[in-house]
Design an enzyme around this catalytic site. Structure first.
Site, PDB file in Angstrom:
ATOM      1  CD  GLU A  40      66.400  49.163  65.445  1.00  0.00           C
ATOM      2  OE1 GLU A  40      65.953  48.381  64.594  1.00  0.00           O
ATOM      3  OE2 GLU A  40      67.498  48.997  66.000  1.00  0.00           O
ATOM      4  CE1 TYR A 123      64.576  43.306  65.338  1.00  0.00           C
ATOM      5  CE2 TYR A 123      64.203  45.523  64.452  1.00  0.00           C
ATOM      6  CZ  TYR A 123      65.067  44.502  64.825  1.00  0.00           C
ATOM      7  OH  TYR A 123      66.414  44.684  64.687  1.00  0.00           O
ATOM      8  CG  ASP A 141      65.358  40.695  62.998  1.00  0.00           C
ATOM      9  OD1 ASP A 141      65.804  39.692  63.577  1.00  0.00           O
ATOM     10  OD2 ASP A 141      66.093  41.578  62.527  1.00  0.00           O
TER      11      ASP A 141
END
Ligand code: SF4
Length: 356
Positions: A40, A123, A141
């Site tokens: 991520e 997020y 997002d």
């Protein structure tokens, strides 16, 4: 009815996810929170194709959080070189250390603990906890905002307090709690492959008949942003100084600015591009005596979120190096340049000029 539409939305997305083989990535289906986190962070501001090799390199070199925590910072920055937005690498390293110290080297599972970690926002915390533990937190997002704004016809600017709240609430409402991880993965992939910013693939979209934007020809008007991003222009002239003995000069950027902790050559920053008078400027700024200017590079450009950089390189010879000159810089053999982590444009210049 709105309630029905929400249910239809989530059900169709999950069904679409099952029927598609899109984006088979090494981190997909991963349940190790450390590797999810790593992927991520790498994928923030980075295209999947570019991030893939970095993910594999980090996974190989640092298979466990403690391996990353124990690594020297220069090694981490070197492995990150070329990926940009280097604060991500610094935060990654700092967070690995904190997990080692405060969580016994195990990635926390509680959302509140996860979001307290440096470099992890809502997020990323939602992605990690939902993928690793199926915790019921919806990711929000740019992809998610675009899909929701189009399907539900929302024209509230997403970069306002009101817009942020609205999209976060709707995203959370749409999340099927028992399939949080699967749903989050589905909506992320859907935004990356079907409901893309320009020319979304509406003809093959399973949401076409409930999509307000598609039905009303509003696709290119949604989502709405309130502010236009203004980019600051900066002009960097890097001086590649040699002293006739195969050495040059670099220093680590330690200011609170872009590229912190990466290396650079002596820098002249100016308001506009410098075209002449290099010798004098270099002499004055770095307290040296330039014998000759050997080359000027083309202008390189690098775009960052809020800045546009214009970068040139000047190769200059100085006669003799005396100790007090270029204070703050380290004198290194040109042959060792490859050992240091440089910002992307400097690395590119070095490669193009066969200096590494
Ligand atoms: S119909 Fe088009 S705009 Fe609407 S969700 Fe599908 S891809 Fe996006």
């Amino acid at each position: 009815m709105k309630e029905n539409k929400e249910k239809v939305f989530s059900t169709r997305l999950l069904k679409w996810n099952k029927s598609t083989n899109n984006r088979q990535m090494p981190w997909k289906g991963e349940s190790d929170p450390y590797l999810i986190w790593l992927s991520e962070i790498i994928l923030q501001q980075t295209r999947v194709e570019q991030g893939l090799n970095y993910f594999l390199a980090f996974k190989t070199k640092y298979p466990r959080i403690v391996d990353l925590a124990d690594a020297p910072e220069d090694d981490v920055m070197k492995l990150w070189q070329g990926l940009g937005y280097y604060s991500r690498a610094r935060n990654l390293h700092a967070t690995a250390k904190r997990i080692k110290d405060d969580f016994d080297g195990r990635f926390p599972s509680d959302y509140k603990d996860v979001i307290s970690l440096k470099g992890i926002g809502t997020y990323t915390a939602a992605a990690i906890t939902s993928f690793a533990y199926n915790a019921p937190y919806a990711v929000v997002d740019g992809n998610v905002i675009r899909i929701l704004s189009r399907v539900f016809g929302l024209d509230t600017p997403f970069d306002t307090t009101e817009g942020k709240k609205l999209f976060a609430q709707l995203a959370q409402q749409l999340l099927p709690e028992k399939q949080a991880g699967e749903y989050n993965q589905a909506i992320m992939d859907f935004g990356a492959t079907v409901c893309v910013p320009a020319q979304p693939k509406c003809a093959e979209c399973p949401l076409d008949n409930i999509c307000v934007a598609y039905q009303n020809n509003l696709i290119h008007l949604l989502p709405v942003r309130s502010k236009k991003l203004v980019k600051r222009e900066r002009f960097f002239t890097y001086i590649f100084i040699t002293d006739g003995t195969g050495h040059t000069f670099i220093k680590k950027r330690l200011e609170k600015d872009i590229w912190s902790n990466l290396y650079e050559f002596p820098l002249i920053e100016s308001d506009t591009s410098i075209e002449k008078g290099f010798k004098q400027r270099i002499n004055d700024q770095f307290n040296v005596k330039v014998e000759s200017i050997d080359s000027y590079s083309k202008e390189y450009h690098q775009l960052l979120t809020h800045q546009k950089l214009h970068i040139r390189f000047v190769q200059a010879q100085i006669s003799q190096f005396e100790g007090d000159k270029l204070s703050g810089y380290v004198r290194i053999p040109v042959s060792s340049l490859a050992e240091f982590a440089f910002p992307r444009t400097i690395a590119l210049y070095l490669t193009e000029n066969r200096l590494v």
